[in-house]
Design a protein around this motif. Structure first.
Motif, PDB file in Angstrom:
ATOM      1  N   LEU A 486       0.991  -1.090   0.075  1.00 29.81           N
ATOM      2  CA  LEU A 486       0.008  -0.061   0.125  1.00 29.81           C
ATOM      3  C   LEU A 486       0.970   1.326  -0.064  1.00 29.81           C
ATOM      4  N   PHE A 562      12.447  -5.426  -2.562  1.00 29.97           N
ATOM      5  CA  PHE A 562      13.595  -6.397  -2.221  1.00 29.97           C
ATOM      6  C   PHE A 562      14.136  -6.268  -0.716  1.00 29.97           C
ATOM      7  N   ASP A 563      13.701  -4.976   0.012  1.00 30.78           N
ATOM      8  CA  ASP A 563      14.117  -4.950   1.309  1.00 30.78           C
ATOM      9  C   ASP A 563      12.912  -5.401   2.291  1.00 30.78           C
ATOM     10  N   MET A 564      11.800  -5.834   1.762  1.00 32.04           N
ATOM     11  CA  MET A 564      10.584  -6.114   2.710  1.00 32.04           C
ATOM     12  C   MET A 564      11.138  -7.392   3.434  1.00 32.04           C
ATOM     13  N   PRO A 565      10.600  -7.534   4.500  1.00 34.81           N
ATOM     14  CA  PRO A 565      10.913  -8.592   5.290  1.00 34.81           C
ATOM     15  C   PRO A 565      10.187  -9.978   4.723  1.00 34.81           C
ATOM     16  N   ASN A 566      10.823 -10.679   4.723  1.00 37.43           N
ATOM     17  CA  ASN A 566      10.305 -12.067   3.940  1.00 37.43           C
ATOM     18  C   ASN A 566       9.483 -12.950   4.938  1.00 37.43           C
ATOM     19  N   ASP A 586      -3.120  -3.939   9.119  1.00 34.17           N
ATOM     20  CA  ASP A 586      -1.786  -3.317   8.848  1.00 34.17           C
ATOM     21  C   ASP A 586      -0.739  -4.144   8.660  1.00 34.17           C
ATOM     22  N   ARG A 587      -0.941  -5.451   9.300  1.00 37.29           N
ATOM     23  CA  ARG A 587       0.134  -6.439   9.317  1.00 37.29           C
ATOM     24  C   ARG A 587       0.229  -7.198   7.871  1.00 37.29           C
ATOM     25  N   TYR A 589       0.464  -5.374   5.199  1.00 39.32           N
ATOM     26  CA  TYR A 589       1.281  -4.781   4.392  1.00 39.32           C
ATOM     27  C   TYR A 589       2.683  -4.597   4.442  1.00 39.32           C
ATOM     28  N   ARG A 590       3.214  -5.677   5.456  1.00 41.47           N
ATOM     29  CA  ARG A 590       4.725  -5.105   5.583  1.00 41.47           C
ATOM     30  C   ARG A 590       5.643  -6.770   5.483  1.00 41.47           C
ATOM     31  N   TYR A 591       5.186  -7.230   4.383  1.00 37.60           N
ATOM     32  CA  TYR A 591       5.967  -8.685   4.008  1.00 37.60           C
ATOM     33  C   TYR A 591       6.332  -8.508   2.528  1.00 37.60           C
TER      34      TYR A 591
END
Lengths: 768, 768
Positions: A486, A562-566, A586-587, A589-591
């Motif tokens: 997002l 490419f820097d997003m947590p895997n 919100d969770r 969107y952070r992977y």
């Protein structure tokens, strides 16, 4: 993919058949047994009244109501429009021996229902055991005409086994059904009356004033003593049928519906008169007349659009069901319509159309019904003024097409989607390009087409920005097709699609300067487009930023992806799906997790521009990160897997495509059909296994065959010619069924396709 | 900054004075003339009834109502709580000669109103010219007691010029005022009754059942024949005052309010009895008694908290107004309260408290009223259970403090703020640290303090993630203090503050292992905290990712900020502000523009840890990009500008700090005071010009003096000692006014401050 088939219906190559009544599954079946003709659609609900769980849905394409939504900010919408549930024109009540028929209460046996793809008829039969003794066999039949969009017809037949007595029937038109999502009825009746044997009403939606004329007439072999009745929103007749033991009786109800879309174009009287003119065409018409007409229509359709699969009866049934529903949803006979995510089969997604139309549905129509394809593009042209206005609302220029709409206005009340997702406009540009490439409709391109392209280019110029580090142009604060990321910058899909849009606009301008300079001049004068703008667009296209890692050949979905947590998506527990319901918003969107293809999507749309190695690299990177929370997702992956020779994987992604609704894979078919996914199932076979590529210089085929299939064939209409492709485990045969010979590439070899056809052995690596 | 002063009020060093009645400005004045005592607050509305534009606001700290909001997703709230408008205890109606007094209708002259900082009295006077002839001078006076939080008092005096007749008065308590934002009244009256001369009511909020007891008594020198009356939500008395030409009359209304916060702790009867016990203390008390008490209270306050400015009467008045309102808003005498963004002066921001409390307001209380500072921290401890629950809602561990709250529950219905802004928790951690450093309250630290720190550390552990490229820990999908950047990764402020939180938690644990091992053991047993967690936090702190460009020494606000498209904020037209109203919502988020300090904010909070060069580099980078759309923003910039020797700029940013509301700079004082900005004005003088630094090993001062000032002085309470700092254009004198000598740094030199004081010449580069 945490999807499990709910096997329930009978497998049949030309019909959907349900052999018992399961109240818990009734809504699912109501969706599956929906009828429609693009103008109107009606769910397979029990028209005789049902006190159990049911979604009594009767819809008219483009008839909408409006609701206020919380507009917190400038540029976010304050009201939205949605498809309104309309008249129940099948309304009927039946009683015998003082007992009212109700599937939820009555004692019944031998229940069966059937939707026939060859006739378009939906039929229900069961035996009704009266509590006072006596059994009546009842058969309900209905059709929604494909030859006259306004016509619906219903027939109810009774056969007595041992009942001797009367059957009381009340039947008519009912404007009182509630819109379930709104929890209320949204109609007022403006007029009720009779004309000859016909009884009619004009209803009007309470807020938007959309009007609908509806009228019916009863026909029966017996002489009926009908007694008219009228309530506020209900009008009909009461009559009795005499049924002796072993005897039979029945009646036909013929209905004409005439919708006045938009706001009060016609006065009630005009609408009434127009409606009755249509009704007057059907004096003396019987149910069988309409059935014959309908059967002839479907015969033609199957001749040009059938897909046959040998050795896989379930997918054979599934793909025919898809084709059947696609024709029911849209066929381009009525102007100004679009395709809602659920077609005309339920209230979910509010009857709104998304980018699915151009991206997932259009190819089906391009290769089966080019007139319908043009009609879809015309919807966007007709709503251009709304898109221009919407662009102003978000401080931009040109045309900003809505992410969700019924009439061209933005109807998505989630700002993060409505304001950040810009992919509808580029999809429209792509659709114009694809339509031109395959159909070559120059009058459209030089008129509506170029006007949309110019206004779209203006929008994508005004919405983009220059990056201070990259020194390149791109889009900031957007959401790409992958809705799990997002407000990102330089979404690769969007940047590439906008670049393509600018380039294509300039190419069409160049073509028109050669081919239609006067037309071009008139248009650019009217729009005030300048040479400066052309230069700007060329400059933007040239300097568009494309996030790409040269070493790995992987496109970066957006800045920083490419820097997003895997996250290993296979470790997410099955009960967490769908994530929208089970994860804190919100969770999600952070992977580095994607919901549906984004990079792979543009690589599909312009597939001939990428190398095998690039496809392999990007598929290997993105496929393991995709959770397919959109039903549109697996088919695209299946197409890539086929091309990459991963036949098992291709079949696995395909597995539920054709039967998504028949087997209720997503557990939400009760809300309506996944109409736009149905179109993806068609692509899955034709682009996937059939290996068709339609974005290159020439049409190409590189068929493969899944391990479980003995063979399959499909038809497409290409430049007016019906091309038949037949694939067995040994060879591929391509020939024309009608029309002029056409040129295409088969396994990379140029072929001229005529009635004799071309045969090529299937390469070993294309056999699954 | 597009802010223009609306000069209107009279300049006076110890009062706010308005010398005419301007109906168009009435709401602004109502806000400015608000009275409060932290327990209750009342706007300066005309209590005699007013048919013009007015916000009749009477608030009780922590009394709330509730409303449902649209919870689209899991983890977003479904209802929110807001400060409810409560009883109008000043309710009065006055008529003479058949005419009702109403400032919007009546003919008046010589209007003046005055708020006195030395007495806390709000007074209005004007002459009322009756349409039938005759003039009456009227004086309205009111006080909200600082010595008994439950007590409010009102006095109305009439002086006849040439009127001879009766004045009819109706006065009482009114529970019927509407809550303007909700458009309705939110009270029901549970009980009405009398006890001796007192009339009382118990009201209850309709949804939340918060209760409020209120009672009044009338006192007058004359004998009054009062006639009680009761309506559904209104109770009071009618009486007549006889006024001969040249004569005078008046009365006093003494009110006791007793709020039962939270849900139905007390039965109505218990509340009634408790309330009357308080009322019974005031038998025989006169207005002058209360005025004397109030004046004594304010004398003490000014002795310990006054700021004097020579040569700048406007800011002299402004800063005293700020200090006055800060004491009115909060003073720590009542447990369980927080500071709403508008204090108790209006409905805007719904009476909710934000991170402003710990970040902007706490320093004022730390240096003026440490008891109040502790009380603010206790609010967070009391609401720890809500924060624990909220963390679960967003799939996290530990304590997630709400971005906006009245009672500890999250009351922000914008998910992008409520779910992405994580800075309240780190602000709480910082506040505990700051309080410990300055006040050294170990019982608090080893009890409530460490428990919050542990639960906060758990939260910031569970909410963070590891970056695959950086190999470091950080926060993804967040919004930093700069609300113009939505859903970013590795917000530098947040990463640093979380790192500090982990480090401080571990430091306190270590300290407790030495100083209070038993206490620590009991607590960690109760919470189930493990050594593993400590090791994890140490590891996270050590590996926290800090985006920093070594070459330029500029911290990057978040991943990719340096790549955001640049906008020259000076080119934005003045009429575009505030951007939230005039720009499409999504547009705000795609520039390198910041709303309020973000990087500069952590550099302020831990200012002694950064070099002059770093401050200069970051100020030079971020200041030109800041549009100060938050009223909290300019003061922080002013403090940096002072330190960097940019005295003109420092004064320019300071210019409207103390007079933000008096001169209505933001054009929205009508909605209520900018209470938390008022605290920033105090910081602007003490930390900015005074050059105080409170985050280092020792308290430091490096005063400068603005070019327009002849001198200034301020006091702070530090370790129980009142330290007086006096700055002239030549020198700085620091001495203690009371208490033990304290050590501090003055221009970097260690000094022992006692009653004799220390004098230092002011360095040339510190003179503006």
């Amino acid at each position: 993919m945490a999807k499990v088939a709910d096997k329930y219906l009978q497998v049949d190559p030309w019909a959907v058949v349900e052999e018992k009544f399961d109240a818990a599954r009734n809504r699912v079946s109501e969706s599956i047994f929906s009828l429609g003709n693009e103008y109107m659609g009606v769910r397979g609900y029990p028209e005789e009244g049902y006190s159990g769980d049911s979604l009594l849905g009767s819809y008219f394409n483009g008839l909408y109501e409006e609701m206020k939504v919380n507009a917190h900010y400038k540029g976010t919408i304050s009201k939205l429009r949605f498809m309104v549930n309309a008249v129940d024109w099948l309304y009927t009540r039946i009683s015998a021996d003082g007992e009212m028929l109700d599937l939820a209460q009555s004692q019944i046996s031998n229940f069966t229902r059937r939707l026939d793809f060859k006739t378009g008829e939906y039929e229900r039969r069961f035996d009704w055991h009266l509590s006072g003794g006596g059994t009546i066999s009842i058969r309900f039949r209905r059709l929604v005409s494909m030859t006259n969009s306004h016509l619906g017809i219903q027939r109810i037949e009774f056969q007595s086994n041992d009942y001797d007595g009367e059957i009381s029937v009340r039947t008519g038109l009912d404007f009182s059904p509630v819109h379930e999502d709104q929890g209320r009825n949204l109609w007022q009746v403006m007029h009720r009356g009779r004309q000859g044997d016909w009884m009619g009403m004009v209803g009007q939606t309470v807020t938007t004033g959309n009007r609908l004329f509806t009228t019916f007439v009863i026909r029966s072999d017996e002489t009926l003593h009908t007694i008219p009745f009228e309530e506020e929103k209900l009008a009909g007749v009461d009559f009795a049928l005499r049924l002796g033991a072993g005897g039979s009786a029945g009646f036909t109800k013929l209905v004409i519906n005439y919708a006045d879309k938009g706001n009060k174009v016609d006065e009630v009287e005009t609408l009434w008169d127009t409606g009755y003119k249509v009704a007057s065409l059907y004096e003396g018409t019987t149910y069988d007349d309409i059935l014959t007409e309908q059967t002839a229509y479907w015969t033609r359709i199957w001749e040009q659009s059938d897909i046959e699969i040998q050795g896989d009866p379930e997918n054979q049934q599934g793909i025919r069901y898809c084709i059947f529903q696609l024709y029911q949803t849209y066929r381009g006979d009525n102007p100004g319509f679009n395709i809602g995510a659920k077609g005309l089969t339920g209230e979910a997604y509010r009857g709104l159309a998304f980018w699915d139309t151009e991206t997932y549905c259009l190819p089906f129509y391009l290769f089966n019904n080019p007139k319908a394809a043009r009609s879809l593009l015309e919807f966007r042209y007709k709503s251009l003024s709304h898109a221009l206005e919407r662009a102003r609302e978000v401080d931009c220029q040109g045309a900003f097409y809505p992410i969700a709409t019924i009439d061209g206005t933005e109807s998505c009340d989630l700002w993060q989607h409505a304001n950040l997702q810009l992919q509808v406009g580029t999809a429209v540009g792509y659709a114009i390009w694809h339509y031109d490439k395959l159909v070559g409709d120059k009058p459209f391109l030089y008129g509506e087409g170029i006007e949309m392209l110019l206004q779209l280019s203006r929008f994508y110029e005004s919405r983009g920005q220059w990056g201070p580090r990259t020194g390149k142009f791109g889009y900031y604060g957007v959401m790409g097709p992958d809705e799990f990321q997002l407000m990102v910058n330089n979404n690769c899909y969007l940047n590439i699609m906008a670049k393509k849009l600018f380039e294509y606009t300039l190419a069409v301008l160049e073509e028109m300067e050669r081919e239609a300079p006067m037309k071009l001049h008139t248009l650019t004068e009217r729009l005030g487009v300048t040479e400066d703008e052309y230069r700007t667009w060329a400059h933007l296209a040239e300097n568009m930023y494309i996030p790409y890692d040269t070493a790995s050949q992987v496109f970066e979905q957006h800045d920083g992806f490419f820097d997003m947590p895997n996250i290993d998506v296979d470790t997410i527990p099955v009960e967490d799906f769908p994530l929208y319901h089970n994860w804190s918003y919100d969770r999600i969107y952070r992977y580095d997790m994607v919901k549906q293809p984004d990079v792979l999507m543009f690589m599909f749309l312009y597939t001939t521009e990428y190398t095998h190695a690039q496809k392999q690299a990007n598929y290997d990177y993105y496929e393991p990160r995709c959770i397919h929370e959109s039903s549109l997702s697996p088919s695209i992956h299946s197409i890539f897997a086929s091309e990459l020779g991963r036949h098992d994987e291709a079949y696995r992604f395909f597995e539920f495509a054709t039967r998504l609704d028949l087997d209720n894979y997503n557990r939400n078919t009760r809300e309506g059909l996944h109409t736009t996914s149905i179109a993806a199932a068609w692509m899955n076979i034709v682009y996937g296994f059939g290996g068709m590529r339609s974005d290159g210089e020439q049409l190409q085929f590189e068929p493969s065959i899944p391990v479980r299939w003995d063979g399959y064939s499909f038809q497409i209409t290409y430049r007016g010619t019906v091309v038949h492709v037949r694939v067995t485990r040994e060879e591929v045969t391509v020939r024309s069924l009608s029309g002029e010979p056409v040129e295409l590439l088969l396994y990379g070899r140029a072929c001229r396709i005529d009635a004799d056809g071309v045969v090529a052995p299937i390469p070993a690596d294309r056999v699954g």
